[in-house]
Enzyme design. Structure first.
Site, PDB file in Angstrom:
ATOM      1  N   GLN A   1      11.161  61.680  51.710  1.00  0.00           N
ATOM      2  CA  GLN A   1      11.461  62.890  52.491  1.00  0.00           C
ATOM      3  C   GLN A   1      10.546  64.057  52.078  1.00  0.00           C
ATOM      4  O   GLN A   1       9.406  63.823  51.755  1.00  0.00           O
ATOM      5  CB  GLN A   1      12.948  63.269  52.386  1.00  0.00           C
TER       6      GLN A   1
ATOM      7  N   ASP B   1       7.089  62.791  55.954  1.00  0.00           N
ATOM      8  CA  ASP B   1       6.007  62.169  56.723  1.00  0.00           C
ATOM      9  C   ASP B   1       4.671  62.888  56.558  1.00  0.00           C
ATOM     10  O   ASP B   1       3.846  62.927  57.473  1.00  0.00           O
ATOM     11  CB  ASP B   1       6.380  62.081  58.223  1.00  0.00           C
TER      12      ASP B   1
ATOM     13  N   GLY C   1      10.077  56.231  55.325  1.00  0.00           N
ATOM     14  CA  GLY C   1       9.138  55.306  55.956  1.00  0.00           C
ATOM     15  C   GLY C   1       7.754  55.723  55.503  1.00  0.00           C
ATOM     16  O   GLY C   1       7.267  56.766  55.915  1.00  0.00           O
TER      17      GLY C   1
END
Ligand code: GDP
Ligand code: IMO
Ligand code: MG
Length: 427
Positions: free
Chosen positions: A223, A13, A40
């Site tokens: 990741q 992130d 994500g």
């Protein structure tokens, strides 16, 4: 500059999606090489926001061919729904290439992910529940199902039988769950064959040819370095290799062809899920970072754990990835603090330690040693050059660069494509 890797330097992130998208307009191929829809990646283009999980962020750049490499684990239902979601928003996804050697996440993998987390109780990893670990476990155990298997019913059936033989015993006898029927799985997977066949090819051949022709190929990690199964905070990691070496094994492109490795580095630190995190904050500062930084998981919606910048981790990322550059993101989030603590080393059992300890118990005991850097209060989101940053923000960046061991070549001052200060060109 034919091939470069862009990867997370912390616990994920960091802003990889934005960084990839930024370069996407100038590269020919963007390749995901590991992980799956546990990722994500947020990309903001004008007033449009996209959340990508499995597709490489290059899919939003019209000239760029997105590639899902052999090292990725693919949930076919997620892939198809992500594609149709983008199509509905007018994004052309027809150029996607999918490796026939990528492993498939099936319904039994997600089931096993969830039940095994429950079984671990308070020792759980806090996985995303997307079936990532069990799918990689099957791959290594040589009972995985690959994309190419869904094009041959008889092979598929044999492989699903082999995979479920043992798992059904475990599910029924250990976890007290109903056994999974081979037919159901085979039927579901065969149903994807027509929908996926147009994307499937030998991606290693395509990518190596592209590099030989001087095309620009960007490898986008999911990741981050500290979630790497070999180099991260094991066992609190994901089950693949986000580090630079993973780009080679996960794509079939050799290390001699990779010229640059860019670490995406947040100006502070976050982590989702369980595991050690020396600079984690449990006070108002942590809440403030979470609120201002919008630190909520894109995949699971969980609040991210937040803490100050950790230079020990950044140095480690430089080392294990051979980083040539950093892209520092979210500097704007730190605006408004009078002083910003930065972890420069750890104290472990009364001793000062400059490098990440290789022993997990030492890392669990590591206490951050902070240096205080002066903050700034001016809005920096409109800055286009390094010189336009307030002096203290410049000094913060320079200090991080010095401690982290590689040049900071770009700085993010907001989520949008254009909210970036470019210092050295990546291409
Ligand atoms: P990824 O998984 O590494 O792609 O990162 P995520 O998308 O999960 O999380 C990064 C978040 O930070 C997203 O909401 C991005 O839109 C946002 N972001 C990226 N770069 C910047 C930046 O420089 N400043 C700010 N304020 N937000 C950013
Ligand atoms: P991006 O690409 C942050 C974490 C999970 C959990 C651990 C294992 O957006 O940076 P898994 O489902 O992979 O077996 O979970 O890894 N994790 C992430 N944390 N960002 C991610 O991806 C992550 N993908 C997995 O929270 O702690
Ligand atoms: Mg993310």
């Amino acid at each position: 500059m034919p091939a470069l890797v862009l990867l997370g330097a912390q616990w994920g992130d960091e802003g990889k999606g934005k960084a990839t998208d930024l370069l996407g307009g100038s590269v020919d191929y963007v390749v995901r090489y590991q992980g799956g829809n546990n990722a994500g990646h947020t990309v903001v283009v004008g007033d449009q926001k996209y959340a990508l999980h499995l597709l490489p962020s290059g899919i939003l750049s019209p000239g760029c061919t997105p590639v899902i490499g052999n090292g990725v684990v693919v949930d076919p239902a997620v892939l198809l729904s992500e594609l149709s979601g983008l199509n509905e928003r007018g994004v052309d996804t027809s150029k996607l290439l999918l490796s026939g050697n990528a492993h498939l996440i099936t319904s039994y993998h997600t089931t096993i992910d969830k039940v095994s987390e429950r079984f671990l109780g308070k020792r759980k990893i806090g996985t995303t529940g997307r079936g990532i670990g069990p799918t990689y476990a099957d791959k290594i155990n040589r009972v995985g199902i690959r994309v190419q298997d869904i094009f041959d019913e008889s092979i598929l059936r044999q492989k699903v039988e082999a995979a479920l033989d043992f798992k059904n015993q475990v599910l029924a006898k250990l976890y007290n769950r109903r056994a999974i029927a081979v037919d159901e799985v085979v039927e579901e997977l065969l149903g994807y064959a027509d929908k996926l066949s147009g994307f499937v090819c030998d991606t290693t051949l395509v990518l190596n040819n592209a590099i030989d022709e001087g095309k620009v190929v960007l490898f986008e990690g999911g990741q981050g370095t500290l979630l790497d199964v070999d180099h991260g905070t094991y066992p609190f990691v994901t089950s693949s290799n986000p580090t630079a070496g993973g780009a080679c094994t996960g794509s079939g492109v050799g290390p001699t062809k990779i010229n640059r490795v860019i670490g995406i580095l947040k100006a502070y630190t976050t982590r989702v899920g369980a595991g050690p995190f020396p600079t984690e904050l449990f006070d108002e500062d942590g809440d403030k970072l979470r609120t201002i930084g919008g630190e909520r998981g894109v995949t699971t919606g969980r609040d991210r754990r937040c803490g100050w910048f950790d230079a020990v981790i950044a140095r480690y990322a430089t080392r294990v990835n051979g980083l040539t550059d950093f892209f520092l993101t979210k500097l704007d989030v730190l605006t408004g603090w009078e002083q910003i603590p930065v972890c420069v080393a750890y104290e472990i059992d009364g001793k000062r330690v400059e490098e990440l300890p290789y022993s997990q118990s030492d890392f669990h005991h590591a206490k951050p040693i902070y240096e205080m850097l002066p903050g700034w209060s001016e809005d920096i989101s409109k800055a286009k050059t390094f010189a336009e940053l307030p002096k203290n923000a410049q000094a913060y960046v320079k200090a991080l660069e010095e401690m982290s061991g590689a040049p900071i070549s770009a700085i993010g001052v907001g989520p949008g494509r254009d909210e970036t200060i470019e210092i050295n060109s990546f291409l």
